[in-house]
Design a protein around this motif. Structure first.
Motif, short mmCIF file in Angstrom:
data_model
loop_
_atom_site.label_atom_id
_atom_site.label_comp_id
_atom_site.label_asym_id
_atom_site.label_seq_id
_atom_site.Cartn_x
_atom_site.Cartn_y
_atom_site.Cartn_z
N LEU A 59 -125.97 -12.78 41.78
CA LEU A 59 -125.42 -11.96 40.84
C LEU A 59 -125.52 -11.00 40.34
O LEU A 59 -124.50 -10.54 40.21
N ALA A 60 -126.24 -11.91 39.68
CA ALA A 60 -126.64 -11.09 38.40
C ALA A 60 -127.87 -9.66 39.58
O ALA A 60 -127.96 -8.63 38.37
N VAL A 87 -116.97 -5.98 28.34
CA VAL A 87 -115.95 -5.57 29.41
C VAL A 87 -115.89 -7.21 29.61
O VAL A 87 -115.55 -8.14 29.91
N ASP A 88 -113.77 -6.52 29.28
CA ASP A 88 -112.77 -7.55 29.59
C ASP A 88 -112.27 -8.01 31.71
O ASP A 88 -112.50 -9.04 31.48
N ASP A 89 -112.71 -6.79 31.89
CA ASP A 89 -112.27 -6.64 33.46
C ASP A 89 -112.80 -5.88 34.45
O ASP A 89 -112.41 -4.69 34.02
N LEU A 90 -113.87 -6.26 34.61
CA LEU A 90 -114.40 -4.13 35.58
C LEU A 90 -113.00 -3.98 36.43
O LEU A 90 -113.96 -3.08 36.91
N ALA A 91 -112.56 -4.52 37.48
CA ALA A 91 -111.96 -4.32 37.97
C ALA A 91 -110.73 -3.05 38.04
O ALA A 91 -110.34 -2.65 38.90
N THR A 92 -110.95 -2.73 36.34
CA THR A 92 -109.88 -2.37 36.20
C THR A 92 -110.10 -1.31 34.52
O THR A 92 -109.58 -0.01 34.37
N LEU A 106 -117.61 -7.73 44.44
CA LEU A 106 -118.95 -9.21 44.38
C LEU A 106 -118.10 -10.25 43.73
O LEU A 106 -118.95 -11.37 43.68
N GLY A 107 -117.19 -10.23 42.90
CA GLY A 107 -116.70 -11.23 42.38
C GLY A 107 -117.22 -11.63 40.54
O GLY A 107 -117.50 -12.11 39.96
N LEU A 126 -130.33 -7.15 27.62
CA LEU A 126 -129.13 -8.82 27.97
C LEU A 126 -127.88 -8.88 28.40
O LEU A 126 -127.21 -8.59 27.39
N ASN A 127 -127.86 -9.07 29.30
CA ASN A 127 -126.34 -8.85 30.14
C ASN A 127 -126.15 -10.52 30.83
O ASN A 127 -126.82 -10.77 31.15
N VAL A 128 -124.90 -10.65 29.63
CA VAL A 128 -124.19 -11.98 30.09
C VAL A 128 -122.96 -11.87 31.45
O VAL A 128 -122.15 -10.97 30.72
N LEU A 129 -122.59 -12.42 32.18
CA LEU A 129 -121.87 -12.76 32.67
C LEU A 129 -120.91 -13.37 32.90
O LEU A 129 -120.78 -14.26 33.04
N SER A 130 -119.57 -12.93 33.48
CA SER A 130 -118.57 -13.86 33.51
C SER A 130 -118.20 -13.67 35.35
O SER A 130 -117.83 -12.53 35.02
N ARG A 131 -118.02 -14.74 36.23
CA ARG A 131 -116.77 -14.01 37.04
C ARG A 131 -115.53 -14.61 37.23
O ARG A 131 -113.95 -13.96 38.20
#
Length: 226
Positions: A59-60, A87-92, A106-107, A126-131
């Motif tokens: 995913l990363a 980023v709180d929500d990439l979808a919006t 991608l989720g 450095l990028n920290v990700l969450s679904r």
């Protein structure tokens, strides 16, 4: 938490090479930054090409591919603007509409991005990700910034920044060699790496040399001994 960060900083500085430092950096994020599930270190080469220097999972890596394709994204902003991007929500989020929409498909939903270094025309983040949306809090950002500061110091003190591209190339060759073994013997990725490591030990050759020979000739040096 401050003690954990200090311990991690010492462990990073004790690593023998850049790939080992990078692996430790991303592997430790999930247990350090609240809300983190995955991590990647993005590298912009010659201020143009975005690649994953190291990532915790597919995913990363796919997200870095999206940044390269769209030429936009929070990690690129963090690198170029010398700031932390949350980023709180990439979808919006409307800052990167094309990338945000495709990342959400991608989720991937929320992120924290921190600049790590600027070295000539090469930049790192450095990028920290969450679904999950809104996975990161002010505490996540504060701890993540401290963690990124420690990792940047570890990389700089080891004077390994120039070897990142070489380390990535070596990682690609080893990955290709593992793929050959996985297909040939129907084994797992970990088992394939163990085969390469044993061949390296048996022949007293570097792992990268064994991997390169396998990808170039199709022959594993120690295959005749098995």
């Amino acid at each position: 938490m401050s003690q954990r960060l200090a311990d991690l900083a010492r462990e990073m500085q004790s690593q023998a090479d850049a790939p080992a430092v990078l692996d430790l950096i991303v592997a430790s994020v999930a247990g350090t930054v609240p809300g983190a599930e995955e991590a990647t270190i993005s590298l912009v080469q010659a201020r143009r090409r975005v690649v994953s220097a190291v990532a915790t999972g597919n995913l990363a890596r796919l997200f870095d591919d999206l940044q390269q394709q769209t030429r936009q994204g929070p990690c690129m902003d963090a690198m170029y603007e010398h700031e932390t991007v949350r980023v709180d929500d990439l979808a919006t989020d409307q800052r990167w509409p094309d990338l945000g929409r495709r990342a959400a498909e991608l989720g991937l939903r929320s992120m924290l991005c921190f600049q790590l270094f600027v070295h000539g025309d090469d930049l790192g983040a450095l990028n920290v990700l969450s679904r999950h949306p809104r996975a990161f809090t002010d505490e996540s950002e504060r701890i993540g910034l401290l963690y990124a500061s420690h990792t940047a110091v570890a990389l700089a003190q080891a004077q390994k920044i120039n070897s990142l591209e070489l380390g990535m190339a070596s990682r690609d060759v080893i990955g290709q060699a593992k793929g050959v073994l996985m297909e040939r013997y129907k084994i797992t990725e970990d088992q394939a790496f163990a085969v390469l490591a044993k061949a390296s030990q048996d022949t007293n050759r570097k792992l990268i040399e064994v991997a390169a020979n396998l990808t170039q000739t199709g022959v594993l040096t120690s295959e005749g001994r098995h």
